[in-house]
Design a protein around this motif. Sequence first.
Motif, PDB file in Angstrom:
ATOM      1  N   ILE A   1      -3.538   0.592   6.834  1.00 16.03           N
ATOM      2  CA  ILE A   1      -3.833   1.996   7.152  1.00 16.03           C
ATOM      3  C   ILE A   1      -3.654   2.250   8.649  1.00 16.03           C
ATOM      4  O   ILE A   1      -3.024   3.237   9.068  1.00 16.03           O
ATOM      5  CB  ILE A   1      -5.271   2.359   6.726  1.00 16.03           C
TER       6      ILE A   1
ATOM      7  N   PRO B   1      -9.573   5.795   4.885  1.00 13.79           N
ATOM      8  CA  PRO B   1      -9.956   6.700   3.803  1.00 13.79           C
ATOM      9  C   PRO B   1     -11.469   6.912   3.769  1.00 13.79           C
ATOM     10  O   PRO B   1     -12.236   6.068   4.244  1.00 13.79           O
ATOM     11  CB  PRO B   1      -9.461   5.988   2.540  1.00 13.79           C
TER      12      PRO B   1
ATOM     13  N   LEU C   1      -6.138  -3.846   3.766  1.00 14.97           N
ATOM     14  CA  LEU C   1      -6.184  -2.388   3.639  1.00 14.97           C
ATOM     15  C   LEU C   1      -6.396  -1.738   5.002  1.00 14.97           C
ATOM     16  O   LEU C   1      -5.699  -0.787   5.371  1.00 14.97           O
ATOM     17  CB  LEU C   1      -7.302  -1.979   2.671  1.00 14.97           C
TER      18      LEU C   1
ATOM     19  N   THR D   1      -9.981  11.666   1.386  1.00 18.74           N
ATOM     20  CA  THR D   1      -8.891  10.706   1.221  1.00 18.74           C
ATOM     21  C   THR D   1      -9.461   9.481   0.532  1.00 18.74           C
ATOM     22  O   THR D   1     -10.522   8.972   0.925  1.00 18.74           O
ATOM     23  CB  THR D   1      -8.300  10.303   2.587  1.00 18.74           C
TER      24      THR D   1
ATOM     25  N   ALA E   1      -8.610   5.522  -1.322  1.00 19.98           N
ATOM     26  CA  ALA E   1      -7.719   4.381  -1.551  1.00 19.98           C
ATOM     27  C   ALA E   1      -8.135   3.748  -2.862  1.00 19.98           C
ATOM     28  O   ALA E   1      -9.321   3.448  -3.072  1.00 19.98           O
ATOM     29  CB  ALA E   1      -7.828   3.370  -0.414  1.00 19.98           C
TER      30      ALA E   1
ATOM     31  N   LEU F   1       0.865  -1.177   0.000  1.00 24.55           N
ATOM     32  CA  LEU F   1       0.000   0.000   0.000  1.00 24.55           C
ATOM     33  C   LEU F   1       0.900   1.225   0.000  1.00 24.55           C
ATOM     34  O   LEU F   1       1.762   1.364   0.870  1.00 24.55           O
ATOM     35  CB  LEU F   1      -0.893   0.003   1.239  1.00 24.55           C
TER      36      LEU F   1
ATOM     37  N   LYS G   1      -3.142   0.595  -3.639  1.00 26.22           N
ATOM     38  CA  LYS G   1      -2.822  -0.782  -3.260  1.00 26.22           C
ATOM     39  C   LYS G   1      -2.587  -1.570  -4.539  1.00 26.22           C
ATOM     40  O   LYS G   1      -3.495  -1.734  -5.360  1.00 26.22           O
ATOM     41  CB  LYS G   1      -3.945  -1.404  -2.423  1.00 26.22           C
TER      42      LYS G   1
ATOM     43  N   SER H   1      -9.555  -6.065   1.581  1.00 25.33           N
ATOM     44  CA  SER H   1     -10.053  -5.040   2.498  1.00 25.33           C
ATOM     45  C   SER H   1      -9.534  -5.250   3.917  1.00 25.33           C
ATOM     46  O   SER H   1      -9.244  -4.283   4.633  1.00 25.33           O
ATOM     47  CB  SER H   1     -11.584  -5.038   2.509  1.00 25.33           C
TER      48      SER H   1
ATOM     49  N   CYS I   1      -4.222  10.251  -1.122  1.00 23.57           N
ATOM     50  CA  CYS I   1      -4.500   9.073  -1.940  1.00 23.57           C
ATOM     51  C   CYS I   1      -3.554   7.934  -1.560  1.00 23.57           C
ATOM     52  O   CYS I   1      -2.357   8.146  -1.368  1.00 23.57           O
ATOM     53  CB  CYS I   1      -4.334   9.420  -3.422  1.00 23.57           C
ATOM     54  N   TYR I   2      -4.114   6.742  -1.461  1.00 19.95           N
ATOM     55  CA  TYR I   2      -3.336   5.515  -1.298  1.00 19.95           C
ATOM     56  C   TYR I   2      -3.570   4.628  -2.521  1.00 19.95           C
ATOM     57  O   TYR I   2      -4.664   4.613  -3.082  1.00 19.95           O
ATOM     58  CB  TYR I   2      -3.761   4.735  -0.057  1.00 19.95           C
TER      59      TYR I   2
ATOM     60  N   ARG J   1       1.485   5.482  -0.192  1.00 27.08           N
ATOM     61  CA  ARG J   1       0.986   6.848  -0.209  1.00 27.08           C
ATOM     62  C   ARG J   1       1.327   7.437  -1.570  1.00 27.08           C
ATOM     63  O   ARG J   1       2.435   7.251  -2.076  1.00 27.08           O
ATOM     64  CB  ARG J   1       1.665   7.674   0.870  1.00 27.08           C
TER      65      ARG J   1
ATOM     66  N   VAL K   1     -13.087   4.098  -0.984  1.00 27.63           N
ATOM     67  CA  VAL K   1     -12.281   3.031  -1.575  1.00 27.63           C
ATOM     68  C   VAL K   1     -12.803   2.833  -2.994  1.00 27.63           C
ATOM     69  O   VAL K   1     -14.002   2.589  -3.192  1.00 27.63           O
ATOM     70  CB  VAL K   1     -12.400   1.709  -0.786  1.00 27.63           C
TER      71      VAL K   1
END
Length: 414
Positions: free
Chosen positions: A230, A238, A226, A376, A378, A87, A105, A223, A102-103, A89, A241
């Motif tokens: 995080i 976030p 994730l 934010t 993901a 994951l 994955k 998930s 924003c992330y 940034r 998603v």
Amino acid sequence: MMEFVKSLQCVHCGQEYDPAVIELYCPDCGYNDGILNVVYDYDSIGKQFNPSSLKDCRRYSMWRYLPLLPVADSDTIPHLQVGWTPLYRAPLLAAELGVANCYVKDEGRNPTASFKDRASSIGVIKAIEKKAARITCASTGNAASSLAGFAAAAQLPATIFVPKTAPEAKIAQLLIYGAQVFAVDGTYDQAWELCMEASAEFGWYNRNCAVNPNLIEGKKTVSLELVEQILALGEAMPDWVAVSVGDGCTVGGVYKGLWEMVRLGFIAKVPKILGVQAEGCQPFVTSWQNDAPLIPCEALTLADSIAVGHPRNFAKGLQAITQSEGAYIAVTDAEILAAMKLLARKAAVFGEPAGVAAAAGVQRAVSAGIIDKSATVAILVTGNGLKDIKSAVKAAGSPIIIPPSLAAVKAAVK
């Protein structure tokens, strides 16, 4: 483990079944409507599966979540490393998309370079449990190559149906792993129906995610990861998603994993989910926008992995968006190609068309006012760009052709 599986419940009629008796779909509702959901004893799971227990777990793969997976015997787990994908940034990408943070994955880091490995690993395990002689699925490409790889790991024969238009790289993966491949002169939906018929006729184990509820259990692990990743960063979940959507299984799995992390006390609420489809194939978008039943459509998009005109897991795919209070949105093929470049150049992640569609969807959703600029997000990149080189070349453009001389380099640089 299976000790925590209570039943399989039909999402249409609510009837519950013993998974040892009924596995694929509700016999009363049929495979079009009778999609099943794996129901767990979450109270019992919570006694041994919690933030404290995971903190001490050194098994950095999707198998760290065994209490939440329908696996009877851990000895059947394949040797391939699946899950615990990175994951990142991505502040430069966030700026381009118009959001605060924003992330990304990168699911292209799985063994066969796609998110579908999470599902196929479970499918092969269940086939072994059933002592199946052969496993099968229909796919636009990624589920197929994924199944071929995990079937090879288990030395389990596999027969796979794909539309003949599937990208050459994906078909090559199938063949190199030793699968029997039928390239169907027709659409993905026709290949799917043919696979269903063949599975019933020959008694092959059916890995098709829409009718096999165990497969979504593998998908939901993205998930679970994730959330863990995080929280390990010491940051808030976030607001959104984003994920590309084809038959509805992936987005259904994403939602279930997030819901389970709420149910088990890891997070307070499920983030909103943005489901992204291609404009040339948007049955979920059409249904969601018009509050209407499913209307199958043609599949006219270069994003082959989401080119599904008749999504077979419609109920879970729609539920994921409505219950998370999210949104569906469609993007053009041109926007998808632009997102391939954008993601590579601003986050250094090379995704295939369906893999980057979620990024294009975020950009469109911000412009439409669906996602706030302070949000934010993901983004789940579901497949590696090397899966579809033709699209990558189309997105990236051509190299500069020069003779082998420094003078030519100097001229080109100027």
